[in-house]
Write an enzyme that holds these catalytic residues in place. Structure first.
Site, PDB file in Angstrom:
ATOM      1  N   THR A 194       0.821  -1.221   0.000  1.00 28.64           N
ATOM      2  CA  THR A 194       0.000   0.000   0.000  1.00 28.64           C
ATOM      3  C   THR A 194       0.856   1.273   0.000  1.00 28.64           C
ATOM      4  O   THR A 194       0.322   2.382  -0.063  1.00 28.64           O
ATOM      5  CB  THR A 194      -0.903   0.026   1.252  1.00 28.64           C
ATOM      6  OG1 THR A 194      -0.065  -0.219   2.398  1.00 28.64           O
ATOM      7  CG2 THR A 194      -1.982  -1.035   1.189  1.00 28.64           C
ATOM      8  N   ARG A 217      -3.475  -2.096   9.719  1.00 33.01           N
ATOM      9  CA  ARG A 217      -4.332  -0.955   9.345  1.00 33.01           C
ATOM     10  C   ARG A 217      -4.950  -1.143   7.969  1.00 33.01           C
ATOM     11  O   ARG A 217      -6.056  -0.677   7.706  1.00 33.01           O
ATOM     12  CB  ARG A 217      -3.497   0.343   9.304  1.00 33.01           C
ATOM     13  CG  ARG A 217      -2.980   0.848  10.608  1.00 33.01           C
ATOM     14  CD  ARG A 217      -2.175   2.140  10.392  1.00 33.01           C
ATOM     15  NE  ARG A 217      -0.924   1.920   9.647  1.00 33.01           N
ATOM     16  CZ  ARG A 217       0.232   1.555  10.202  1.00 33.01           C
ATOM     17  NH1 ARG A 217       0.305   1.389  11.500  1.00 33.01           N
ATOM     18  NH2 ARG A 217       1.316   1.367   9.476  1.00 33.01           N
ATOM     19  N   CYS A 272      18.392   4.751  -3.237  1.00 33.05           N
ATOM     20  CA  CYS A 272      17.941   5.382  -4.489  1.00 33.05           C
ATOM     21  C   CYS A 272      18.978   6.331  -5.100  1.00 33.05           C
ATOM     22  O   CYS A 272      19.233   6.298  -6.308  1.00 33.05           O
ATOM     23  CB  CYS A 272      16.627   6.123  -4.251  1.00 33.05           C
ATOM     24  SG  CYS A 272      16.599   7.069  -2.725  1.00 33.05           S
ATOM     25  N   GLY A 312      11.183   9.963  -1.543  1.00 36.90           N
ATOM     26  CA  GLY A 312      12.148   9.137  -0.813  1.00 36.90           C
ATOM     27  C   GLY A 312      11.730   8.877   0.620  1.00 36.90           C
ATOM     28  O   GLY A 312      12.243   7.960   1.267  1.00 36.90           O
ATOM     29  N   ARG A 316      17.409  17.381   0.795  1.00 36.21           N
ATOM     30  CA  ARG A 316      15.994  17.179   0.442  1.00 36.21           C
ATOM     31  C   ARG A 316      15.459  18.466  -0.186  1.00 36.21           C
ATOM     32  O   ARG A 316      15.697  19.556   0.349  1.00 36.21           O
ATOM     33  CB  ARG A 316      15.188  16.862   1.715  1.00 36.21           C
ATOM     34  CG  ARG A 316      13.765  16.458   1.451  1.00 36.21           C
ATOM     35  CD  ARG A 316      13.615  15.064   0.909  1.00 36.21           C
ATOM     36  NE  ARG A 316      14.058  14.056   1.851  1.00 36.21           N
ATOM     37  CZ  ARG A 316      14.269  12.779   1.528  1.00 36.21           C
ATOM     38  NH1 ARG A 316      14.071  12.366   0.292  1.00 36.21           N
ATOM     39  NH2 ARG A 316      14.688  11.918   2.426  1.00 36.21           N
ATOM     40  N   HIS A 331      14.966  12.291  -8.155  1.00 33.51           N
ATOM     41  CA  HIS A 331      16.197  12.778  -7.536  1.00 33.51           C
ATOM     42  C   HIS A 331      17.145  13.302  -8.635  1.00 33.51           C
ATOM     43  O   HIS A 331      17.220  12.729  -9.727  1.00 33.51           O
ATOM     44  CB  HIS A 331      16.953  11.641  -6.835  1.00 33.51           C
ATOM     45  CG  HIS A 331      16.355  11.177  -5.542  1.00 33.51           C
ATOM     46  ND1 HIS A 331      15.211  11.692  -4.984  1.00 33.51           N
ATOM     47  CD2 HIS A 331      16.797  10.215  -4.671  1.00 33.51           C
ATOM     48  CE1 HIS A 331      14.965  11.073  -3.833  1.00 33.51           C
ATOM     49  NE2 HIS A 331      15.907  10.171  -3.626  1.00 33.51           N
TER      50      HIS A 331
HETATM   51  P1  A2P Z   1       0.227   0.548   5.733  1.00 31.22           P
HETATM   52  O1  A2P Z   1      -0.245   1.268   4.504  1.00 31.22           O
HETATM   53  O2  A2P Z   1      -0.760  -0.471   6.214  1.00 31.22           O
HETATM   54  O3  A2P Z   1       0.725   1.458   6.805  1.00 31.22           O
HETATM   55  P2  A2P Z   1       5.464   4.254   2.600  1.00 31.22           P
HETATM   56  O4  A2P Z   1       6.954   4.051   2.585  1.00 31.22           O
HETATM   57  O5  A2P Z   1       4.955   4.822   1.318  1.00 31.22           O
HETATM   58  O6  A2P Z   1       5.016   5.013   3.805  1.00 31.22           O
HETATM   59  O7  A2P Z   1       4.825   2.798   2.723  1.00 31.22           O
HETATM   60  C1  A2P Z   1       5.153   1.925   3.752  1.00 31.22           C
HETATM   61  C2  A2P Z   1       4.508   0.582   3.497  1.00 31.22           C
HETATM   62  O8  A2P Z   1       4.925  -0.311   4.528  1.00 31.22           O
HETATM   63  C3  A2P Z   1       2.993   0.603   3.574  1.00 31.22           C
HETATM   64  O9  A2P Z   1       2.479  -0.380   2.701  1.00 31.22           O
HETATM   65  C4  A2P Z   1       2.736   0.235   5.026  1.00 31.22           C
HETATM   66  O10 A2P Z   1       1.477  -0.351   5.268  1.00 31.22           O
HETATM   67  C5  A2P Z   1       3.801  -0.831   5.215  1.00 31.22           C
HETATM   68  N1  A2P Z   1       4.122  -1.019   6.633  1.00 31.22           N
HETATM   69  C6  A2P Z   1       4.615  -0.113   7.495  1.00 31.22           C
HETATM   70  N2  A2P Z   1       4.801  -0.670   8.721  1.00 31.22           N
HETATM   71  C7  A2P Z   1       4.436  -1.972   8.599  1.00 31.22           C
HETATM   72  C8  A2P Z   1       4.395  -3.093   9.501  1.00 31.22           C
HETATM   73  N3  A2P Z   1       4.791  -2.979  10.772  1.00 31.22           N
HETATM   74  N4  A2P Z   1       3.948  -4.269   9.023  1.00 31.22           N
HETATM   75  C9  A2P Z   1       3.561  -4.387   7.746  1.00 31.22           C
HETATM   76  N5  A2P Z   1       3.574  -3.384   6.849  1.00 31.22           N
HETATM   77  C10 A2P Z   1       4.006  -2.185   7.270  1.00 31.22           C
END
Ligand code: A2P
Length: 333
Positions: A13, A41, A131, A162, A237, A244
């Site tokens: 996600t 979530r 990256c 990033g 940043r 980038h």
């Molecule tokens: P979720 O969307 O349920 O929070 P980004 O780097 O764009 O923030 O995305 C981080 C990704 O890693 C998302 O899909 C997030 O899910 C997932 N994620 C973050 N923490 C966890 C965790 N403890 N267990 C599983 N997935 C995680």
């Protein structure tokens, strides 16, 4: 979908996870089945892959039975905790985090540079590099091949993508707040990012360098197999959404001219020269947004260091800097 690999994406996600799905679709990756994993979530949300609606599941230690390739893009802590379980279940893990990059039993791969490293995976884990390092090496590797890279002096101009969805949301919120005279919220970065630049990416380490800057040093050495390569870098940043840019002065063992560099780039996959100062043509971040290729321009002989060139390289952080590179590693497998 009856032939092909059984795939899982941990972090499906997130910004990189979503892009990985696009890359797998666009490149017709042979997918027999796909599991979309995220935090509790997101469990029960639906996403679409190759026209099919798929329910997101919570990532657990038992998520990987029957999985051939597990892409991880859910942050370093999550990779450390769950990647070994995926490998134990028989999957090859392709991990986008920094958790395993410097482990000597984990290959660190840019497919255009060191694909042969994928042959040896004693832990069942392959790491996707940082990256900024990937984008820089896309330009430096073809030059290194012929002229022998000695040192890199670099400054990066790094997009908010990033930092994942949180960075993208922060820039969007702050742009809207700035234009509409609303309160600017600061959550993701130590300072306001809109209308600003922040010379601080990842945490500070010994000697005043940040972890991101040391990744450029250590990961470039590992990928190129150059244990003595000298690298100094300032990572910054900038309020750009997802590409980038890196300003690089690279010194070589052998003399190198601008024409030599152009010839070295010719025909190399994944890197294109855009460099016609007389027409005001040079790469900018928007040119590479949502594109696979990195672009290089502003190629000049350096006026300070012998056998050195100055150049400017740009690439989409979410794509070549993360998701595309990971999917290309999957293609090698
Ligand atoms: P979720 O969307 O349920 O929070 P980004 O780097 O764009 O923030 O995305 C981080 C990704 O890693 C998302 O899909 C997030 O899910 C997932 N994620 C973050 N923490 C966890 C965790 N403890 N267990 C599983 N997935 C995680």
């Amino acid at each position: 979908m009856s032939e092909g690999k059984h795939i899982a994406i941990a972090g499906a996600t997130g910004a990189v996870g979503i892009e990985m799905m696009k890359c797998l679709e666009e490149r017709n990756f042979p997918v027999a089945s796909i599991k979309l994993l995220a935090s509790a979530r997101s469990a029960g949300k639906t996403m679409t892959f190759n026209g099919k609606t798929i329910e997101v599941e919570e990532l657990t230690h038992d998520s990987f039975e029957g999985v051939d390739i597990a892409f991880f893009s859910a942050g370093g802590g999550t990779s450390k905790e769950f990647a070994p379980s995926a490998a134990k279940a028989g999957a090859i893990v392709i991990d986008n985090s920094s958790a395993f990059r410097m482990d000597e039993d984990v290959p660190l791969i840019v497919p255009e540079v060191n694909p042969e490293a994928a042959k040896n995976t004693p832990k069942g884990i392959i790491a996707n590099p940082n990256c900024t390092t990937i984008i820089s090496l896309m330009a430096l590797a073809p030059l290194h091949e012929k002229y022998g890279l000695k040192s890199i002096i670099a400054s990066s101009y790094q997009a908010v993508s990033g930092s994942g969805q949180a960075g993208i949301e922060e820039l969007n919120q702050q742009m809207d707040a700035l234009v509409n005279n609303k309160e600017i919220e600061i959550n993701c970065y130590p300072k306001q990012i809109v209308s600003n630049v922040i010379p601080h990416v990842d945490v500070f380490q010994e000697g005043g360098y940040t972890k991101e800057e040391l990744k450029m040093l250590n990961e470039s050495r590992k990928i190129l197999g150059l244990t003595d390569l000298k690298v100094t870098c300032t990572c910054v940043r900038v309020p750009v959404m997802r590409s980038h840019s890196v300003s690089i002065t690279a010194a070589f063992e052998k003399p190198i001219s601008v024409e030599d560099a152009r010839a070295a780039f010719a025909g190399k996959p994944g890197i294109k020269v855009v460099d016609s100062p007389e027409e005001e043509l040079y790469p900018v971040p928007l040119d590479t947004t949502c594109k696979d290729d990195c672009l290089v321009g502003r190629i000049r002989e350096d006026k300070v260091i012998d056998n050195a060139l100055a150049l400017w390289v740009v690439g989409d952080q979410v794509r070549k800097g993360a998701a595309l590179n990971a999917v290309q590693i999957g293609e090698i497998l």
